[in-house]
Design a protein around this motif. Structure first.
Motif, PDB file in Angstrom:
ATOM      1  N   ALA A  17      -6.711   1.115   2.931  1.00 11.33           N
ATOM      2  CA  ALA A  17      -6.534   1.672   1.593  1.00 11.33           C
ATOM      3  C   ALA A  17      -7.891   1.804   0.901  1.00 11.33           C
ATOM      4  N   THR A  18      -7.994   2.781   0.039  1.00  8.83           N
ATOM      5  CA  THR A  18      -9.240   3.004  -0.700  1.00  8.83           C
ATOM      6  C   THR A  18      -9.353   1.989  -1.836  1.00  8.83           C
ATOM      7  N   VAL A  19     -10.538   1.878  -2.401  1.00  6.92           N
ATOM      8  CA  VAL A  19     -10.760   0.981  -3.533  1.00  6.92           C
ATOM      9  C   VAL A  19      -9.872   1.392  -4.710  1.00  6.92           C
ATOM     10  N   ILE A  20      -9.695   2.670  -4.909  1.00  6.00           N
ATOM     11  CA  ILE A  20      -8.840   3.163  -5.994  1.00  6.00           C
ATOM     12  C   ILE A  20      -7.391   2.732  -5.766  1.00  6.00           C
ATOM     13  N   GLN A  21      -6.901   2.843  -4.536  1.00 12.01           N
ATOM     14  CA  GLN A  21      -5.542   2.417  -4.213  1.00 12.01           C
ATOM     15  C   GLN A  21      -5.386   0.903  -4.379  1.00 12.01           C
ATOM     16  N   ILE A  22      -6.401   0.163  -3.985  1.00 11.99           N
ATOM     17  CA  ILE A  22      -6.372  -1.299  -4.117  1.00 11.99           C
ATOM     18  C   ILE A  22      -6.279  -1.684  -5.588  1.00 11.99           C
ATOM     19  N   LYS A  23      -7.089  -1.041  -6.420  1.00 16.52           N
ATOM     20  CA  LYS A  23      -7.092  -1.345  -7.851  1.00 16.52           C
ATOM     21  C   LYS A  23      -5.748  -0.999  -8.492  1.00 16.52           C
ATOM     22  N   ALA A  24      -5.189   0.150  -8.159  1.00  8.01           N
ATOM     23  CA  ALA A  24      -3.898   0.560  -8.720  1.00  8.01           C
ATOM     24  C   ALA A  24      -2.781  -0.390  -8.285  1.00  8.01           C
ATOM     25  N   ALA A  25      -2.793  -0.778  -7.026  1.00  2.39           N
ATOM     26  CA  ALA A  25      -1.772  -1.700  -6.525  1.00  2.39           C
ATOM     27  C   ALA A  25      -1.895  -3.052  -7.201  1.00  2.39           C
ATOM     28  N   TYR A  26      -3.115  -3.502  -7.413  1.00  2.00           N
ATOM     29  CA  TYR A  26      -3.330  -4.787  -8.075  1.00  2.00           C
ATOM     30  C   TYR A  26      -2.785  -4.755  -9.504  1.00  2.00           C
ATOM     31  N   ARG A  27      -3.104  -3.725 -10.239  1.00  2.76           N
ATOM     32  CA  ARG A  27      -2.632  -3.644 -11.626  1.00  2.76           C
ATOM     33  C   ARG A  27      -1.108  -3.648 -11.693  1.00  2.76           C
ATOM     34  N   LYS A  28      -0.491  -2.897 -10.803  1.00  5.30           N
ATOM     35  CA  LYS A  28       0.974  -2.837 -10.777  1.00  5.30           C
ATOM     36  C   LYS A  28       1.559  -4.213 -10.481  1.00  5.30           C
ATOM     37  N   ARG A  29       1.055  -4.865  -9.438  1.00  6.53           N
ATOM     38  CA  ARG A  29       1.599  -6.167  -9.026  1.00  6.53           C
ATOM     39  C   ARG A  29       1.241  -7.267 -10.031  1.00  6.53           C
ATOM     40  N   ALA A  30       0.081  -7.176 -10.680  1.00  5.35           N
ATOM     41  CA  ALA A  30      -0.314  -8.192 -11.657  1.00  5.35           C
ATOM     42  C   ALA A  30       0.657  -8.210 -12.835  1.00  5.35           C
ATOM     43  N   LYS A  31       1.144  -7.047 -13.223  1.00  3.19           N
ATOM     44  CA  LYS A  31       2.123  -6.987 -14.307  1.00  3.19           C
ATOM     45  C   LYS A  31       3.422  -7.693 -13.913  1.00  3.19           C
ATOM     46  N   GLU A  32       3.738  -7.660 -12.635  1.00  3.52           N
ATOM     47  CA  GLU A  32       4.958  -8.297 -12.150  1.00  3.52           C
ATOM     48  C   GLU A  32       4.777  -9.797 -11.912  1.00  3.52           C
ATOM     49  N   GLU A  55      -9.643  -9.297  -5.182  1.00  7.27           N
ATOM     50  CA  GLU A  55     -11.073  -9.623  -5.227  1.00  7.27           C
ATOM     51  C   GLU A  55     -11.720  -9.411  -3.862  1.00  7.27           C
ATOM     52  N   TYR A  56     -11.072  -9.877  -2.817  1.00  9.68           N
ATOM     53  CA  TYR A  56     -11.656  -9.768  -1.484  1.00  9.68           C
ATOM     54  C   TYR A  56     -11.707  -8.317  -1.016  1.00  9.68           C
ATOM     55  N   LEU A  57     -10.581  -7.607  -1.108  1.00  9.23           N
ATOM     56  CA  LEU A  57     -10.544  -6.236  -0.590  1.00  9.23           C
ATOM     57  C   LEU A  57     -11.379  -5.273  -1.421  1.00  9.23           C
ATOM     58  N   SER A  58     -11.454  -5.473  -2.725  1.00  3.48           N
ATOM     59  CA  SER A  58     -12.271  -4.564  -3.526  1.00  3.48           C
ATOM     60  C   SER A  58     -13.761  -4.832  -3.326  1.00  3.48           C
ATOM     61  N   SER A  59     -14.110  -6.058  -2.942  1.00 11.16           N
ATOM     62  CA  SER A  59     -15.511  -6.386  -2.648  1.00 11.16           C
ATOM     63  C   SER A  59     -15.899  -6.026  -1.225  1.00 11.16           C
ATOM     64  N   ASN A  60     -14.900  -5.880  -0.373  1.00 13.63           N
ATOM     65  CA  ASN A  60     -15.123  -5.577   1.046  1.00 13.63           C
ATOM     66  C   ASN A  60     -14.218  -4.424   1.455  1.00 13.63           C
ATOM     67  N   PRO A  61     -14.442  -3.230   0.904  1.00 10.05           N
ATOM     68  CA  PRO A  61     -13.522  -2.121   1.170  1.00 10.05           C
ATOM     69  C   PRO A  61     -13.459  -1.720   2.633  1.00 10.05           C
ATOM     70  N   ASP A  62     -14.458  -2.092   3.411  1.00 10.93           N
ATOM     71  CA  ASP A  62     -14.442  -1.753   4.826  1.00 10.93           C
ATOM     72  C   ASP A  62     -13.775  -2.828   5.675  1.00 10.93           C
ATOM     73  N   GLN A  79     -14.731 -17.669  -2.852  1.00 10.40           N
ATOM     74  CA  GLN A  79     -15.153 -17.144  -4.147  1.00 10.40           C
ATOM     75  C   GLN A  79     -14.019 -16.365  -4.803  1.00 10.40           C
ATOM     76  N   ALA A  80     -13.319 -15.569  -4.008  1.00  9.68           N
ATOM     77  CA  ALA A  80     -12.198 -14.800  -4.534  1.00  9.68           C
ATOM     78  C   ALA A  80     -11.100 -15.731  -5.033  1.00  9.68           C
ATOM     79  N   ARG A  81     -10.832 -16.801  -4.311  1.00 11.32           N
ATOM     80  CA  ARG A  81      -9.806 -17.763  -4.727  1.00 11.32           C
ATOM     81  C   ARG A  81     -10.209 -18.448  -6.031  1.00 11.32           C
ATOM     82  N   GLN A  82     -11.481 -18.787  -6.197  1.00  9.84           N
ATOM     83  CA  GLN A  82     -11.939 -19.421  -7.434  1.00  9.84           C
ATOM     84  C   GLN A  82     -11.739 -18.493  -8.634  1.00  9.84           C
ATOM     85  N   ARG A  83     -12.115 -17.231  -8.468  1.00  5.35           N
ATOM     86  CA  ARG A  83     -11.916 -16.264  -9.560  1.00  5.35           C
ATOM     87  C   ARG A  83     -10.427 -16.067  -9.828  1.00  5.35           C
TER      88      ARG A  83
END
Length: 95
Positions: A17-32, A55-62, A79-83
């Motif tokens: 998934a692209t960074v844009i898809q990751i961000k959109a999915a995160y926002r949707k799921r965070a609301k839930e 945090e992990y996938l958006s920092s490591n899109p590849d 680091q992602a778990r701490q954040r």
């Protein structure tokens, strides 16, 4: 530590998934899943895993499902778990 495939699963995405898809999915799921909105007994831990995945996938899109043997993965995941834990402890309105 969760695997990269777990991260895609919790975000309800397919690997690659692209960074844009990751961000959109995160926002949707965070609301839930945010603990202020989700009253299930596991909401706090579910939200931490969701945010860690983001945090992990958006920092490591590849990152791919097969790249989980990287020697850098545990430190990125820690680091992602701490954040994620800090975000889970925030009020939803501040989040």
């Amino acid at each position: 530590m969760p695997s990269i495939s777990d991260y895609y699963r919790v975000l309800e995405l397919k690997p690659g998934a692209t960074v844009i898809q990751i961000k959109a999915a995160y926002r949707k799921r965070a609301k839930e899943l945010h603990p202020d909105r989700n009253k299930s007994a596991t909401a706090h831990q579910d939200f931490i895993l969701l945010t860690e995945a983001y945090e992990y996938l958006s920092s490591n899109p590849d990152a791919t499902v097969t790249s989980h043997t990287s020697t850098q993965q545990p430190s990125y995941q820690q680091q992602a778990r701490q954040r994620a834990t800090a975000y889970a402890n925030m009020q939803y309105s501040d989040f």
